[in-house]
Design an enzyme around this catalytic site. Structure first.
Site, mmCIF file in Angstrom:
data_model
loop_
_atom_site.group_PDB
_atom_site.id
_atom_site.type_symbol
_atom_site.label_atom_id
_atom_site.label_comp_id
_atom_site.label_asym_id
_atom_site.label_seq_id
_atom_site.Cartn_x
_atom_site.Cartn_y
_atom_site.Cartn_z
ATOM 1 N N LYS A 66 0.878 -1.194 0.000
ATOM 2 C CA LYS A 66 0.000 0.000 0.000
ATOM 3 C C LYS A 66 0.897 1.220 0.000
ATOM 4 C CE LYS A 66 -4.400 1.160 0.257
ATOM 5 N NZ LYS A 66 -5.603 0.392 -0.136
ATOM 6 N N GLY A 74 -5.485 2.513 -7.357
ATOM 7 C CA GLY A 74 -6.160 3.614 -6.663
ATOM 8 C C GLY A 74 -6.629 3.239 -5.272
ATOM 9 N N ASP A 75 -7.008 4.247 -4.513
ATOM 10 C CA ASP A 75 -7.686 4.113 -3.219
ATOM 11 C C ASP A 75 -8.305 5.492 -2.991
ATOM 12 O OD1 ASP A 75 -7.888 2.145 -0.754
ATOM 13 O OD2 ASP A 75 -7.476 4.074 0.142
HETATM 14 P P1 NDP Z 1 -12.940 7.807 -2.979
HETATM 15 O O1 NDP Z 1 -11.867 8.785 -2.785
HETATM 16 O O2 NDP Z 1 -13.479 7.565 -4.343
HETATM 17 O O3 NDP Z 1 -14.180 8.138 -2.031
HETATM 18 C C1 NDP Z 1 -14.019 8.227 -0.649
HETATM 19 C C2 NDP Z 1 -15.337 8.626 -0.022
HETATM 20 O O4 NDP Z 1 -15.249 8.444 1.385
HETATM 21 C C3 NDP Z 1 -15.674 10.087 -0.251
HETATM 22 O O5 NDP Z 1 -17.071 10.235 -0.276
HETATM 23 C C4 NDP Z 1 -15.062 10.738 0.974
HETATM 24 O O6 NDP Z 1 -15.655 11.985 1.338
HETATM 25 C C5 NDP Z 1 -15.337 9.705 2.042
HETATM 26 N N1 NDP Z 1 -14.309 9.828 3.076
HETATM 27 C C6 NDP Z 1 -12.970 9.668 2.903
HETATM 28 N N2 NDP Z 1 -12.306 9.889 4.054
HETATM 29 C C7 NDP Z 1 -13.251 10.193 4.952
HETATM 30 C C8 NDP Z 1 -13.196 10.519 6.314
HETATM 31 N N3 NDP Z 1 -12.033 10.582 6.976
HETATM 32 N N4 NDP Z 1 -14.377 10.771 6.948
HETATM 33 C C9 NDP Z 1 -15.564 10.708 6.258
HETATM 34 N N5 NDP Z 1 -15.665 10.409 4.960
HETATM 35 C C10 NDP Z 1 -14.532 10.150 4.321
HETATM 36 O O7 NDP Z 1 -12.366 6.434 -2.362
HETATM 37 P P2 NDP Z 1 -12.883 4.937 -2.580
HETATM 38 O O8 NDP Z 1 -14.331 4.899 -2.817
HETATM 39 O O9 NDP Z 1 -11.966 4.304 -3.553
HETATM 40 O O10 NDP Z 1 -12.531 4.279 -1.163
HETATM 41 C C11 NDP Z 1 -13.487 4.177 -0.110
HETATM 42 C C12 NDP Z 1 -13.054 3.072 0.852
HETATM 43 O O11 NDP Z 1 -12.992 1.831 0.139
HETATM 44 C C13 NDP Z 1 -11.674 3.239 1.498
HETATM 45 O O12 NDP Z 1 -11.713 2.680 2.797
HETATM 46 C C14 NDP Z 1 -10.774 2.388 0.607
HETATM 47 O O13 NDP Z 1 -9.605 1.970 1.283
HETATM 48 C C15 NDP Z 1 -11.707 1.231 0.322
HETATM 49 N N6 NDP Z 1 -11.400 0.393 -0.840
HETATM 50 C C16 NDP Z 1 -11.272 0.946 -2.080
HETATM 51 C C17 NDP Z 1 -11.009 0.146 -3.171
HETATM 52 C C18 NDP Z 1 -10.946 0.672 -4.558
HETATM 53 O O14 NDP Z 1 -10.823 -0.131 -5.489
HETATM 54 N N7 NDP Z 1 -11.048 1.964 -4.791
HETATM 55 C C19 NDP Z 1 -10.794 -1.307 -3.014
HETATM 56 C C20 NDP Z 1 -11.032 -1.791 -1.665
HETATM 57 C C21 NDP Z 1 -11.299 -0.953 -0.636
HETATM 58 P P3 NDP Z 1 -14.857 13.356 1.111
HETATM 59 O O15 NDP Z 1 -14.994 13.659 -0.347
HETATM 60 O O16 NDP Z 1 -15.534 14.345 1.977
HETATM 61 O O17 NDP Z 1 -13.430 13.096 1.520
HETATM 62 O O1 2IT Z 2 -7.863 -1.576 -0.724
HETATM 63 C C1 2IT Z 2 -7.804 -2.086 -1.869
HETATM 64 O O2 2IT Z 2 -7.933 -3.293 -2.043
HETATM 65 C C2 2IT Z 2 -7.594 -1.187 -3.009
HETATM 66 N N1 2IT Z 2 -7.548 0.029 -2.819
HETATM 67 C C3 2IT Z 2 -7.410 -1.752 -4.386
HETATM 68 C C4 2IT Z 2 -5.998 -2.252 -4.588
HETATM 69 C C5 2IT Z 2 -5.656 -2.666 -5.996
HETATM 70 O O3 2IT Z 2 -4.472 -2.973 -6.187
HETATM 71 O O4 2IT Z 2 -6.521 -2.703 -6.868
#
Ligand code: NDP
Ligand code: 2IT
Length: 452
Positions: free
Chosen positions: A125, A164-165
């Protein structure tokens, strides 16, 4: 259990300022204690002691110039946690809260998650404390170019493959890829989540959200139930939240909430396909706030986040299912009580570690269907693995092919969790199931590969 206590004491002493990392380790060590009792070979090889120590951590300066001509300095990280099963694999997070402990917790979770995907992926990560909010595209590009200028020397398609994340989506992956290609003079699959026109996979943007919904459907099927007609709570409004809602609509469920860090909306009529398309435009193009949803659609309430409250009122909305899809520790013990009181009996975690340990205990104690993030949100990294396979084969698969493989992988992960939880005497406990199934795969590879 003496062995797990001594491992935990050691990890706590070594990493005193990393509460999220300790939280993630504690949970896995608790589950794996059951395995260590039965398998002295893992104890003798000190597998657990090695798994909690990253193979390598890179921390670097990221200088860049903003639109006003001012020099800015951020900090960049890459945690290369474990390569027993394949190249390091995991996302990059750009958020002001990013620090070493948060990325170590995410890298640690990733090791077990990636093991569950059935694909040959190690765990890693990375990210930065850079805040993309309010930055121009040109600023984001200059930041990404500077970040990659240092990161490039540490990664590669067979070494470490970021994605991404939070705060890193298609735009950022494009800028990062462009700079890597320029430095390496090589067009390779060094990042996943690429645009479809230049080596990306169909369904990668959808994969985490779709996967979390498929996982919930599998859990419900064990009780001869389905998502059809269920009211669902979704938090966040980014990548994972958006495609969770899309798949819920597909399967006949009704999502009634979305949020961002400023507050949440409640739409009792349900977020339908048309409203979701509006949200995607709002968040992905205009980069606006979820509050605007309540100003645009009738019958919707917006509740601003109140840091003085001991709970998040989003989780007090009565519903059968919850899909936390924002960030870590967004569900505390009060939220868990509110969810249970509101009739919630399915929690499928799209986010990483969104529930605090006391909340997890309440869910498991209540006997609900609780799918922890490292199982329920593994669809994203799984399709990243499929993107790597397509890149290696110089090919691109159809939407249907990738979606089928994603579904099959989520079914496999569910079965692996159920099987491991039963074999180790805690049927129905998906936390133990995920931790043990993931651990066994990594531990066996580590045993085979010697003391490295
Ligand atoms: P994005 O950046 O696309 O969206 C994040 C969302 O969560 C936004 O609405 C954001 O609001 C909100 N958010 C982020 N930080 C906070 C916080 N501290 N308090 C309240 N709201 C918050 O990210 P993702 O959708 O990609 O990721 C969301 C979650 O999913 C994370 O935990 C990530 O690790 C997990 N994840 C993502 C994967 C992926 O493929 N993208 C894979 C597996 C897990 P705001 O705009 O106000 O910050
Ligand atoms: O938390 C996760 O699994 C991710 N943000 C996706 C990682 C990836 O390599 O696609």
């Amino acid at each position: 259990m003496q062995i797990t206590e001594s491992i935990l004491a050691q990890v706590e002493a070594r990493n005193p300022a990393e509460p999220e990392f300790l939280q993630a380790v504690r949970e896995v060590v608790d589950s794996v204690g059951l395995v260590l009792e039965r398998h002295p070979e893992y104890r003798a090889a000190r597998i657990m002691e090695r798994i909690v120590e990253p193979e390598r951590v890179v921390i670097f300066r990221v200088p860049w110039v903003d639109d006003q001509g001012t020099v800015q300095v951020n900090r960049g990280f890459r945690i290369e946690m474990n390569s027993a099963l394949g190249p390091y694999k995991g996302g990059l997070r750009f958020h002001p809260s990013v620090n070493l402990g948060i990325l170590k917790f995410l890298a640690f979770e990733q090791v077990f998650k990636n093991a569950l995907t059935t694909l040959p992926l190690g765990g890693g990560k990375g990210g930065s404390d850079f805040d993309p909010k309010g930055k121009s595209d040109a600023e984001v590009m200059r930041f990404c170019q500077s970040f990659m200028t240092e990161l490039a020397r540490h990664i590669g398609p067979h070494t470490d493959v970021p994605a991404g994340d939070i705060g890193v989506g298609g735009r950022e992956i494009g800028f990062l890829f462009g700079q890597y290609k320029r430095l390496a003079n090589e067009f390779t699959g060094v990042l996943t989540g690429k645009g479809f026109g230049w080596g990306g996979s169909l369904i990668r943007p959808e994969a985490t959200g779709y996967g979390a919904v498929y996982f919930a459907a599998e859990m419900l099927a064990t009780r001869d139930d389905s998502l059809e007609g269920k009211t669902c709570l979704v938090s966040g409004s980014g990548n994972v939240a958006q495609f969770t809602v899309e798949k819920l609509i597909d399967l006949g469920a009704t999502a009634v909430t979305l949020s961002d860090s400023s507050g949440f909306i409640h739409d009792p009529a349900g977020i339908d396909a048309e409203k979701l398309a509006w949200v995607m435009e709002l968040k992905n193009e205009r980069r606006g706030r979820i509050r605007e949803y309540a100003e645009h659609f009738p019958g919707v309430t917006y509740t601003a986040a109140d840091p003085g409250l001991d709970h998040n009122p989003l989780w007090a909305v009565p519903a059968a299912c919850a899909f936390p899809s924002a960030t870590q520790n967004e569900i505390n013990a009060s939220d868990a009580k509110n969810l249970l009181a509101g009739g919630c009996f399915v929690v499928s975690e799209g986010a990483n570690m969104p529930s605090v340990p006391d909340a997890v205990e309440l869910f498991i104690g209540a006997g609900i269907l609780y799918g922890p993030g490292k199982a329920a949100n593994a669809g994203g990294v799984a399709v990243s693995g499929l993107e790597m396979a397509q890149n290696a084969g110089m090919t691109q698969w159809t939407r249907e092919t990738v979606d089928h493989r994603l579904r099959d992988i989520m079914v496999e992960i569910h079965l692996a969790c159920v099987g491991a939880s039963e074999r180790f005497g805690t049927p129905g406990n998906y936390v133990n199931g995920a931790n043990i199934a993931g651990f066994l795969k990594v531990a066996d590879a580590m045993l085979d590969q010697g003391v490295v």
